[in-house]
Design an enzyme around this catalytic site. Structure first.
Site, PDB file in Angstrom:
ATOM      1  N   ASP A 119      48.076  79.661   7.607  1.00  0.00           N
ATOM      2  CA  ASP A 119      49.063  79.818   8.249  1.00  0.00           C
ATOM      3  C   ASP A 119      49.213  79.041   9.546  1.00  0.00           C
ATOM      4  O   ASP A 119      50.488  78.835  10.237  1.00  0.00           O
ATOM      5  CB  ASP A 119      49.742  81.310   8.601  1.00  0.00           C
ATOM      6  CG  ASP A 119      48.602  82.138   9.416  1.00  0.00           C
ATOM      7  OD1 ASP A 119      47.293  81.993   8.888  1.00  0.00           O
ATOM      8  OD2 ASP A 119      49.029  82.424  10.536  1.00  0.00           O
ATOM      9  N   ASP A 175      49.456  75.216  16.347  1.00  0.00           N
ATOM     10  CA  ASP A 175      48.954  76.539  16.812  1.00  0.00           C
ATOM     11  C   ASP A 175      47.904  76.600  17.610  1.00  0.00           C
ATOM     12  O   ASP A 175      46.642  76.671  16.998  1.00  0.00           O
ATOM     13  CB  ASP A 175      48.909  77.532  15.539  1.00  0.00           C
ATOM     14  CG  ASP A 175      50.277  78.398  15.347  1.00  0.00           C
ATOM     15  OD1 ASP A 175      51.179  78.067  16.037  1.00  0.00           O
ATOM     16  OD2 ASP A 175      50.104  79.268  14.484  1.00  0.00           O
ATOM     17  N   GLY A 206      56.504  86.140  13.842  1.00  0.00           N
ATOM     18  CA  GLY A 206      56.547  87.450  14.472  1.00  0.00           C
ATOM     19  C   GLY A 206      56.990  87.307  16.064  1.00  0.00           C
ATOM     20  O   GLY A 206      57.182  88.275  16.519  1.00  0.00           O
ATOM     21  N   ARG A 207      56.485  85.962  16.555  1.00  0.00           N
ATOM     22  CA  ARG A 207      56.969  86.088  18.212  1.00  0.00           C
ATOM     23  C   ARG A 207      57.532  84.650  18.282  1.00  0.00           C
ATOM     24  O   ARG A 207      57.286  84.174  19.222  1.00  0.00           O
ATOM     25  CB  ARG A 207      55.569  86.263  18.957  1.00  0.00           C
ATOM     26  CG  ARG A 207      54.575  85.163  18.404  1.00  0.00           C
ATOM     27  CD  ARG A 207      53.489  85.440  19.513  1.00  0.00           C
ATOM     28  NE  ARG A 207      52.392  84.649  18.620  1.00  0.00           N
ATOM     29  CZ  ARG A 207      51.363  84.430  19.236  1.00  0.00           C
ATOM     30  NH1 ARG A 207      51.028  84.462  20.472  1.00  0.00           N
ATOM     31  NH2 ARG A 207      50.094  83.866  18.212  1.00  0.00           N
ATOM     32  N   LYS A 259      58.574  80.308  21.696  1.00  0.00           N
ATOM     33  CA  LYS A 259      57.493  80.997  21.307  1.00  0.00           C
ATOM     34  C   LYS A 259      57.395  82.239  22.397  1.00  0.00           C
ATOM     35  O   LYS A 259      57.424  81.910  23.594  1.00  0.00           O
ATOM     36  CB  LYS A 259      56.083  80.251  21.241  1.00  0.00           C
ATOM     37  CG  LYS A 259      55.289  80.706  20.026  1.00  0.00           C
ATOM     38  CD  LYS A 259      53.981  79.635  20.110  1.00  0.00           C
ATOM     39  CE  LYS A 259      52.985  80.312  19.663  1.00  0.00           C
ATOM     40  NZ  LYS A 259      51.838  79.447  19.624  1.00  0.00           N
ATOM     41  N   ARG A 313      58.419  74.925  21.670  1.00  0.00           N
ATOM     42  CA  ARG A 313      57.421  74.019  21.080  1.00  0.00           C
ATOM     43  C   ARG A 313      58.428  73.188  20.158  1.00  0.00           C
ATOM     44  O   ARG A 313      59.396  73.518  19.749  1.00  0.00           O
ATOM     45  CB  ARG A 313      56.785  74.885  19.999  1.00  0.00           C
ATOM     46  CG  ARG A 313      55.778  73.767  19.117  1.00  0.00           C
ATOM     47  CD  ARG A 313      54.559  74.811  18.580  1.00  0.00           C
ATOM     48  NE  ARG A 313      55.030  75.947  17.747  1.00  0.00           N
ATOM     49  CZ  ARG A 313      53.993  76.498  17.075  1.00  0.00           C
ATOM     50  NH1 ARG A 313      52.756  76.566  17.366  1.00  0.00           N
ATOM     51  NH2 ARG A 313      54.445  77.769  16.325  1.00  0.00           N
ATOM     52  N   ASP A 354      54.625  92.796  19.827  1.00  0.00           N
ATOM     53  CA  ASP A 354      56.007  92.900  20.659  1.00  0.00           C
ATOM     54  C   ASP A 354      56.928  91.554  20.615  1.00  0.00           C
ATOM     55  O   ASP A 354      57.653  91.512  21.320  1.00  0.00           O
ATOM     56  CB  ASP A 354      55.597  93.204  22.295  1.00  0.00           C
ATOM     57  CG  ASP A 354      54.450  91.901  22.568  1.00  0.00           C
ATOM     58  OD1 ASP A 354      54.268  90.947  21.984  1.00  0.00           O
ATOM     59  OD2 ASP A 354      54.053  92.152  23.813  1.00  0.00           O
ATOM     60  N   GLY A 355      56.416  90.638  19.964  1.00  0.00           N
ATOM     61  CA  GLY A 355      57.035  89.443  19.818  1.00  0.00           C
ATOM     62  C   GLY A 355      56.907  88.503  21.088  1.00  0.00           C
ATOM     63  O   GLY A 355      57.528  87.485  21.202  1.00  0.00           O
ATOM     64  N   ARG A 382      54.196  75.598   6.840  1.00  0.00           N
ATOM     65  CA  ARG A 382      52.823  75.442   6.795  1.00  0.00           C
ATOM     66  C   ARG A 382      52.044  75.937   5.461  1.00  0.00           C
ATOM     67  O   ARG A 382      53.037  75.817   4.587  1.00  0.00           O
ATOM     68  CB  ARG A 382      52.213  76.898   7.551  1.00  0.00           C
ATOM     69  CG  ARG A 382      52.674  76.876   8.908  1.00  0.00           C
ATOM     70  CD  ARG A 382      53.225  78.162   9.307  1.00  0.00           C
ATOM     71  NE  ARG A 382      54.084  78.170  10.505  1.00  0.00           N
ATOM     72  CZ  ARG A 382      53.619  78.365  11.517  1.00  0.00           C
ATOM     73  NH1 ARG A 382      52.173  78.792  11.701  1.00  0.00           N
ATOM     74  NH2 ARG A 382      54.305  78.294  12.610  1.00  0.00           N
TER      75      ARG A 382
HETATM   76  P1  AMP Z   1      48.757  83.216  15.112  1.00  0.00           P
HETATM   77  O1  AMP Z   1      47.478  83.998  15.945  1.00  0.00           O
HETATM   78  O2  AMP Z   1      49.707  82.801  16.213  1.00  0.00           O
HETATM   79  O3  AMP Z   1      48.280  82.480  14.208  1.00  0.00           O
HETATM   80  O4  AMP Z   1      49.785  84.625  14.547  1.00  0.00           O
HETATM   81  C1  AMP Z   1      49.371  85.186  13.305  1.00  0.00           C
HETATM   82  C2  AMP Z   1      50.388  86.175  12.725  1.00  0.00           C
HETATM   83  O5  AMP Z   1      50.668  87.256  13.691  1.00  0.00           O
HETATM   84  C3  AMP Z   1      51.927  85.486  12.746  1.00  0.00           C
HETATM   85  O6  AMP Z   1      52.597  86.041  11.756  1.00  0.00           O
HETATM   86  C4  AMP Z   1      52.412  85.757  14.190  1.00  0.00           C
HETATM   87  O7  AMP Z   1      53.809  85.557  14.371  1.00  0.00           O
HETATM   88  C5  AMP Z   1      52.076  87.313  14.461  1.00  0.00           C
HETATM   89  N1  AMP Z   1      51.924  87.644  15.757  1.00  0.00           N
HETATM   90  C6  AMP Z   1      51.035  87.303  16.690  1.00  0.00           C
HETATM   91  N2  AMP Z   1      51.205  87.631  18.101  1.00  0.00           N
HETATM   92  C7  AMP Z   1      52.258  88.392  17.829  1.00  0.00           C
HETATM   93  C8  AMP Z   1      53.091  89.283  18.674  1.00  0.00           C
HETATM   94  N3  AMP Z   1      52.489  89.448  20.117  1.00  0.00           N
HETATM   95  N4  AMP Z   1      54.172  89.878  18.237  1.00  0.00           N
HETATM   96  C9  AMP Z   1      54.513  89.617  17.088  1.00  0.00           C
HETATM   97  N5  AMP Z   1      53.607  89.026  16.304  1.00  0.00           N
HETATM   98  C10 AMP Z   1      52.688  88.606  16.711  1.00  0.00           C
HETATM   99 MG    MG Z   2      49.953  80.964  13.653  1.00  0.00          MG
END
Ligand code: AMP
Ligand code: MG
Length: 486
Positions: A248, A258, A88-89, A109, A172, A121-122, A179
């Site tokens: 994940d 991560d 998502g980001r 990222k 990265r 917000d990505g 995963r």
């Molecule tokens: P993580 O906490 O990095 O393991 O992320 C868990 C999930 O939330 C993943 O699918 C990420 O891509 C999504 N995600 C986390 N932060 C954001 C963000 N700011 N915008 C969009 N997706 C996010």
């Molecule tokens: Mg993650």
């Protein structure tokens, strides 16, 4: 070409990803570029340091040969299954084959929304970018399998978190970003066809020897179990807490991936956790082995359709493979912790010596890294005082020190000392130092961040000018909670 791209993931079927382009940012600044890593990857370093490099690494310019995409994956987050996660980001630009012949992903990222962003917000705040840079590069220098940091960029824009904070883009590098959750994506959709394509891709990329095994998918399962069992033991040898071991966030290549709310132990306690979102301590320091086993069980479940045509037989094979995890992990952990007290050919009885020390450290609230550092010194100088003063009641360690010295009588002291010196780091990315670097970074002062990176490039080497970085936090400096990158 700036990057010698050769993209294998983007040649997989459309079911594996969604195409997504980075979204430009207004005023990017290059904070740090990893020249050494870039050179190892066969990237033209001079071009990467030019304005073109900054434009690419901030997501402002499409780079030749890239095939940008967001990977699809699911995942168990704190035990609950989310079928629809995905990048998502993060955006995978493509893959390069480095000088070592290993294929690696180049991923941005915080480079803007993708079809998987849901309400996010990505973007990424600058703080998590700096944290991931420091910790992943420190882990690499400590010898732990890990993703790497190629660049940290300040976006020149603010993002909304708890208030408005500066944003950043992180580049990265990973052997892959596949995963356990990637396998779960297809398993959750009963899509055996694509599951097999994924497994074949992972075998070819990360476990090529498995291709020649009698049952390649079982060899894949065994391989992932083994690498994870050893990886977690390696973390624990260094006092590392990942903090968010969702499925994940567990790579099938066996790399640490991560770096969100991760932390290194200061005072030791087996149930220590830092992550603000880990209310129950599911991912506490001493639970990491058990959680990895749980995650690997979720991985094995996805492979049931591939292990055998008969699901009863598949389950039996998966169970037998999973049952080998505790033994592999414990053996690795015993070996790594025994090495910390100078024992190479460790005996079964040595485990009691190790656990007695850990118990004393827990009740004496002793600093994990400093105890082993000063034990090494004590072996060299014969002076136990710097060790015992680390414990709340210094006499609580006297008997242990005597037992340890008695055990070392049976060993070659020079070898024991050398083993301790190369096993016990002097410098780790201490939480309060990371916090300091982030606070300064948020004000546009990147000096503490650069300094921390420099010190941590040589974690096992005395660096007298940086002695202050060895120190445990003062009570005022202790970091009690860490926050996710979101
Ligand atoms: P993580 O906490 O990095 O393991 O992320 C868990 C999930 O939330 C993943 O699918 C990420 O891509 C999504 N995600 C986390 N932060 C954001 C963000 N700011 N915008 C969009 N997706 C996010
Ligand atoms: Mg993650």
């Amino acid at each position: 070409m700036l990057f010698p791209f050769d993209n294998s993931y983007s040649r997989l079927p459309d079911a594996f990803f969604q195409r997504a382009d980075p979204t430009p940012v207004s005023a990017p600044i290059m904070i740090r570029l990893n020249h050494e890593l870039a050179a190892d990857l066969g990237i033209d370093v001079a071009r990467l340091t030019s304005p073109e490099g900054l434009a690419v690494l901030s997501g402002n310019q499409r780079v030749e040969g890239s095939d940008p995409l967001a990977m699809a994956y699911s995942g168990h987050q704190f035990g609950g299954f989310s079928p629809q996660l995905g990048d998502g980001r993060a955006i995978l630009l493509g893959e390069v084959v480095g000088k070592d012949g290993v294929r690696r992903d180049i991923q941005l990222k915080g480079s803007g929304p993708t079809p998987f962003s849901r309400r996010g917000d990505g973007r990424s705040a600058l703080g998590p970018v700096l944290r991931e840079y420091v910790v992943s590069e420190a882990m690499a220098a400590l010898g732990v399998p890990t993703t790497r940091a190629l660049a940290a960029v300040a976006s020149g824009e603010e993002v909304q978190r708890e208030g408005m904070v500066p944003g950043g883009v992180f580049t990265r590098v990973a052997q892959s970003h596949i995963r356990i959750g990637t396998f779960q994506w297809f398993a959750a959709r009963d899509d055996d066809h694509h599951l097999r394509i994924l497994a074949d891709h992972v075998i070819a990329r990360h476990y090529p020897y498995a291709m020649h095994a009698e049952n390649p998918y079982l060899a894949l399962l065994d391989g992932v179990i083994k690498r994870q069992a050893q990886l977690i033991a390696h973390w624990m040898q260094l006092g590392f807490i990942h903090g968010v071991m969702n499925t994940d966030n567990m790579s099938v290549s066996g790399e640490t991936i991560d770096y969100g709310p991760c932390a290194f132990l200061d005072s030791y306690h087996p149930l220590k956790k830092f992550s603000s979102i880990d209310q129950q301590g599911r991912y506490a320091f001493g639970r990491q082995g058990a959680i990895a086993h749980w995650n690997l069980t979720r991985f094995a479940e996805t492979l049931i359709p591939l292990l055998d045509g008969d699901s009863t037989k598949s389950i039996a094979l998966a169970e037998a493979a999973l049952d080998r995890f505790p033994e592999i992990h414990q053996t690795a952990l015993h070996e790594r912790l025994a090495a910390k007290i100078g024992l190479d050919q460790s005996l079964t009885s040595d485990w009691a010596l190790v656990t007695d020390l850990l118990s004393a450290m827990a009740s004496g609230e002793a600093d994990f890294t400093l105890v082993f550092r000063h034990l090494s010194n004590a072996l060299e100088t014969g002076d136990d005082l710097p060790v015992s003063t680390l414990f709340a009641q210094s006499e609580s360690i006297t008997a242990w020190l005597a037992a340890w010295r008695a055990r070392l009588q049976a060993t070659d002291h020079r070898q024991a000392l050398a083993l301790m010196r190369r096993t016990n780091p002097i410098f780790i990315p201490r939480n309060h130092r990371i916090e300091e670097a982030i606070q300064a970074g948020n004000r546009g002062d990147y000096e503490p961040f650069h300094c921390l990176n420099q010190v941590l490039q040589k974690p096992f080497t005395e660096q007298a000018e940086f002695a202050a970085y060895e120190a445990a936090p003062t009570p005022m400096e202790v970091v009690r909670a860490t926050f996710c990158g979101t």
